[in-house]
Design a protein around this motif. Structure first.
Motif, short mmCIF file in Angstrom:
data_model
loop_
_atom_site.label_atom_id
_atom_site.label_comp_id
_atom_site.label_asym_id
_atom_site.label_seq_id
_atom_site.Cartn_x
_atom_site.Cartn_y
_atom_site.Cartn_z
N PHE A 26 20.00 8.54 37.87
CA PHE A 26 21.11 9.49 37.83
C PHE A 26 21.80 9.54 39.19
O PHE A 26 21.15 9.38 40.24
CB PHE A 26 20.61 10.90 37.50
CG PHE A 26 20.10 11.09 36.09
CD1 PHE A 26 19.88 10.02 35.24
CD2 PHE A 26 19.85 12.37 35.62
CE1 PHE A 26 19.42 10.20 33.95
CE2 PHE A 26 19.37 12.57 34.33
CZ PHE A 26 19.16 11.49 33.51
N THR A 27 23.10 9.77 39.16
CA THR A 27 23.88 9.92 40.39
C THR A 27 24.80 11.12 40.27
O THR A 27 25.58 11.20 39.31
CB THR A 27 24.71 8.67 40.67
OG1 THR A 27 23.86 7.52 40.76
CG2 THR A 27 25.46 8.82 41.99
N ILE A 28 24.72 12.02 41.23
CA ILE A 28 25.61 13.17 41.26
C ILE A 28 26.72 12.89 42.27
O ILE A 28 26.47 12.31 43.33
CB ILE A 28 24.84 14.47 41.61
CG1 ILE A 28 25.74 15.70 41.42
CG2 ILE A 28 24.25 14.42 43.01
CD1 ILE A 28 24.99 17.02 41.51
N SER A 29 27.93 13.28 41.92
CA SER A 29 29.07 13.09 42.81
C SER A 29 30.07 14.20 42.57
O SER A 29 29.95 14.97 41.62
CB SER A 29 29.73 11.72 42.57
OG SER A 29 30.21 11.64 41.25
N ARG A 30 31.07 14.27 43.46
CA ARG A 30 32.06 15.33 43.29
C ARG A 30 33.45 14.83 43.66
O ARG A 30 33.60 13.90 44.45
CB ARG A 30 31.69 16.54 44.16
CG ARG A 30 31.67 16.27 45.65
CD ARG A 30 31.19 17.50 46.39
NE ARG A 30 31.08 17.27 47.82
CZ ARG A 30 32.04 17.54 48.69
NH1 ARG A 30 33.18 18.05 48.27
NH2 ARG A 30 31.85 17.31 49.98
N ASP A 31 34.43 15.47 43.07
CA ASP A 31 35.84 15.21 43.36
C ASP A 31 36.43 16.54 43.80
O ASP A 31 36.71 17.40 42.97
CB ASP A 31 36.54 14.67 42.12
CG ASP A 31 37.99 14.29 42.38
OD1 ASP A 31 38.61 14.89 43.28
OD2 ASP A 31 38.51 13.41 41.67
N ASN A 32 36.60 16.70 45.11
CA ASN A 32 37.08 17.97 45.63
C ASN A 32 38.46 18.33 45.11
O ASN A 32 38.77 19.49 44.86
CB ASN A 32 37.09 17.95 47.15
CG ASN A 32 35.70 18.05 47.73
OD1 ASN A 32 34.74 18.31 46.99
ND2 ASN A 32 35.57 17.82 49.01
N ALA A 33 39.31 17.33 44.98
CA ALA A 33 40.69 17.58 44.55
C ALA A 33 40.72 18.18 43.14
O ALA A 33 41.62 18.95 42.82
CB ALA A 33 41.50 16.30 44.59
N LYS A 34 39.74 17.81 42.34
CA LYS A 34 39.68 18.29 40.95
C LYS A 34 38.67 19.41 40.78
O LYS A 34 38.49 19.91 39.66
CB LYS A 34 39.33 17.14 40.00
CG LYS A 34 40.37 16.03 39.95
CD LYS A 34 39.96 14.95 38.96
CE LYS A 34 41.01 13.86 38.88
NZ LYS A 34 40.63 12.79 37.92
N ASN A 35 37.98 19.79 41.87
CA ASN A 35 36.92 20.81 41.77
C ASN A 35 35.94 20.48 40.66
O ASN A 35 35.56 21.34 39.85
CB ASN A 35 37.53 22.20 41.53
CG ASN A 35 37.87 22.92 42.82
OD1 ASN A 35 37.38 22.58 43.89
ND2 ASN A 35 38.75 23.90 42.71
N THR A 36 35.57 19.23 40.62
CA THR A 36 34.71 18.75 39.53
C THR A 36 33.51 18.01 40.10
O THR A 36 33.64 17.27 41.07
CB THR A 36 35.50 17.83 38.59
OG1 THR A 36 36.60 18.56 38.03
CG2 THR A 36 34.62 17.30 37.47
#
Length: 121
Positions: free
Chosen positions: A68-78
């Protein structure tokens, strides 16, 4: 308070992949980290993965490391959870959660409604 909405769950065969998404809204500026938890039938909710907002430090449960890999997209708050090499024991309702610092300690105080992941053997 932060509102969280998960999506991306479903039915997949053993060895398959799914990507979960968690869209955050509301008071996201106070969020310290976001995490994924899961709860299988008859079992307690368990930690899966988390990512901090400041430096994107990630942590994983031993049972999902390397898959599993967790990641984030700050621009989308996702926040995303990419799940590969899925196993039947990964079957659970997956919850997204957001933490804030309380007394210097991260506390998960906002939760999504959950999304079902089912892995068939």
């Amino acid at each position: 308070q932060v509102q969280l909405v998960e999506s991306g769950g479903g039915l997949v065969q053993t060895g398959g992949s799914l990507r979960l998404s968690c869209a955050a809204s509301g008071r996201t500026s106070s969020t310290y980290a976001m995490g994924w938890f899961r709860q299988a039938p008859g079992k307690e909710r368990e930690f899966v993965a988390a990512i901090t907002f400041s430096i994107s430090r990630t942590t994983y449960a031993d049972s999902v490391k390397g898959r599993f890999t967790i990641s984030r997209d700050n621009a989308k708050n996702t926040v995303y959870l990419q799940m590969n090499s899925l196993k039947p024991e990964d079957t659970a309702v997956y919850y997204c959660a957001a933490s804030t610092l309380r007394g210097g300690l991260p506390t998960y105080d906002s939760w999504g409604q959950g999304t079902q992941v089912t892995v068939s053997s």
